[in-house]
Design a protein around this motif. Structure first.
Motif, mmCIF file in Angstrom:
data_model
loop_
_atom_site.group_PDB
_atom_site.id
_atom_site.type_symbol
_atom_site.label_atom_id
_atom_site.label_comp_id
_atom_site.label_asym_id
_atom_site.label_seq_id
_atom_site.Cartn_x
_atom_site.Cartn_y
_atom_site.Cartn_z
ATOM 1 N N LEU A 192 -42.385 -2.150 40.215
ATOM 2 C CA LEU A 192 -42.511 -2.113 38.988
ATOM 3 C C LEU A 192 -43.852 -2.070 38.540
ATOM 4 N N TRP A 265 -34.280 4.452 40.156
ATOM 5 C CA TRP A 265 -35.083 3.177 40.947
ATOM 6 C C TRP A 265 -34.924 3.842 42.604
ATOM 7 N N LEU A 304 -34.073 -5.522 27.650
ATOM 8 C CA LEU A 304 -34.840 -4.942 28.822
ATOM 9 C C LEU A 304 -35.826 -3.768 27.943
ATOM 10 N N VAL A 308 -38.892 -1.455 33.172
ATOM 11 C CA VAL A 308 -37.593 -2.035 33.567
ATOM 12 C C VAL A 308 -36.573 -1.706 32.778
#
Length: 340
Positions: A192, A265, A304, A308
């Motif tokens: 991140l 991710w 969120l 993220v």
């Protein structure tokens, strides 16, 4: 008559489970280990309890009752918490399992300071010590047989799961993966810290990231982990690009996989898809073709935003009923391989 007696006992056990609530307690941290959260069958009344960003319907510190005698350990992802797998825990508890969740050192929601290969190196031992801790607790020791333990992990926890299924990896393999594929699998390599935007600074970001990765992760010593008590493993959207895939052709224990097609991710073709292609004995328990990396976070973390949120929030059109079905299949996998 003996058969009728056993049938009656089984029926009574099943009826007891049907009316049991989900207990929740925490084994406190020690000087060496973080806390371990435990979900379990209980005959105490449940009520709404705030935990982090969530409100869970649990019997906090409720009285444990016998279940099926088996333990499942859940390993959370990077920056994770014990609450984001509460729905899977409930499914497992309703089937009679006790569920333990260690809080991984320096890679959790309270302290996210050291994710990646440093955390991956120590996580398997943290899982083993969580088994020890539950086995030494006087509330749970009489209720469990720890010769056959299940283990589920998601993301970084999925990496832990592959390790405990017999997979070999090294930090230098992680560095070599990033050398070859940082543009296509950027978030896997940097987490991140930053993101690619398609702008003129992307090349500089990749160069700086690789400098740091080469400095920190040059150890090519294979990491090999084993706990003879772990008898069945499920890896959900696992970090896997740094594994020697030859070590996962025939895992040491039954291995189930859950995949998500829109994972931003951990780009699937470098991670879960590689495991599926290599493994000859794995069970592909569930594929969530429209699910993102956070699909297996259930309940999903609210509020969120930013990077993220982009990585963990559900993509448009994803149906969370698929997560409940995946939980059914994970639970059935552990029932097949851990019971009787």
């Amino acid at each position: 008559m003996q058969g009728l007696r056993w049938a009656g006992l089984v029926l009574a056990w099943l009826c007891g489970l049907a009316h049991a609530s989900m207990g929740l307690t925490e084994l406190p941290a020690t000087a060496q280990e973080g806390p371990v959260t435990i979900y379990y069958p209980s005959d105490s009344a449940s009520r709404p309890e705030p935990r982090g960003r969530f409100v869970l319907d649990v019997a906090a510190d409720g009285h444990p009752v016998p279940g099926n005698g088996r333990l499942v350990v859940i390993s959370h992802g990077s920056g994770g918490a014990p609450w984001v797998h509460a729905d899977l825990a409930r499914e497992l508890v309703e089937a009679g399992f006790v569920v333990a969740m260690p809080l991984h050192h320096a890679d959790n929601y309270l302290d996210p300071s050291d994710p990646g290969p440093d955390s991956w190196t120590i996580r398997p031992a943290e899982v083993s010590r969580a088994i020890d801790a539950v086995g030494h607790d006087p509330r749970f020791a009489p209720l469990l047989r720890l010769d056959k333990v299940g283990m589920f992990g998601m993301s970084a926890g999925g990496h832990t799961a592959l390790s405990l299924a017999g997979g070999r990896w090294s930090p230098a393999r992680f560095a070599r993966h990033c050398d070859a594929h940082i543009a296509e699998d950027f978030q896997s390599c940097v987490g991140l810290i930053t993101e690619q935007t398609g702008g003129p600074l992307d090349g500089l970001k990749r160069w700086l990231a690789l400098r740091v990765i080469h400095f920190r992760f040059d150890d090519d010593t294979p990491r090999v982990d084993h706990d003879p008590r772990i008898a069945a493993v499920v890896a959900g959207v696992p970090a896997a690009a740094d594994f020697d895939m030859d070590s996962l052709v025939r895992p040491a224990v039954p291995l189930g996989l859950v995949t998500a097609g829109r994972d931003l991710w951990l780009t699937p073709r470098f991670h879960a898809d590689q495991v599926l292609a290599a493994c000859q004995t794995c069970e592909h328990l569930a594929d969530l073709p429209d699910g993102g990396h956070g699909a297996l976070l259930s309940p999903p973390p609210p509020g969120l935003h930013g990077l993220v949120g982009e990585l963990l929030n559900d993509p448009p059109g994803f149906d969370r009923a698929e997560v409940a079905e995946a939980h059914h299949k994970i639970t059935a996998f552990f029932q097949r391989h851990l019971l009787p």
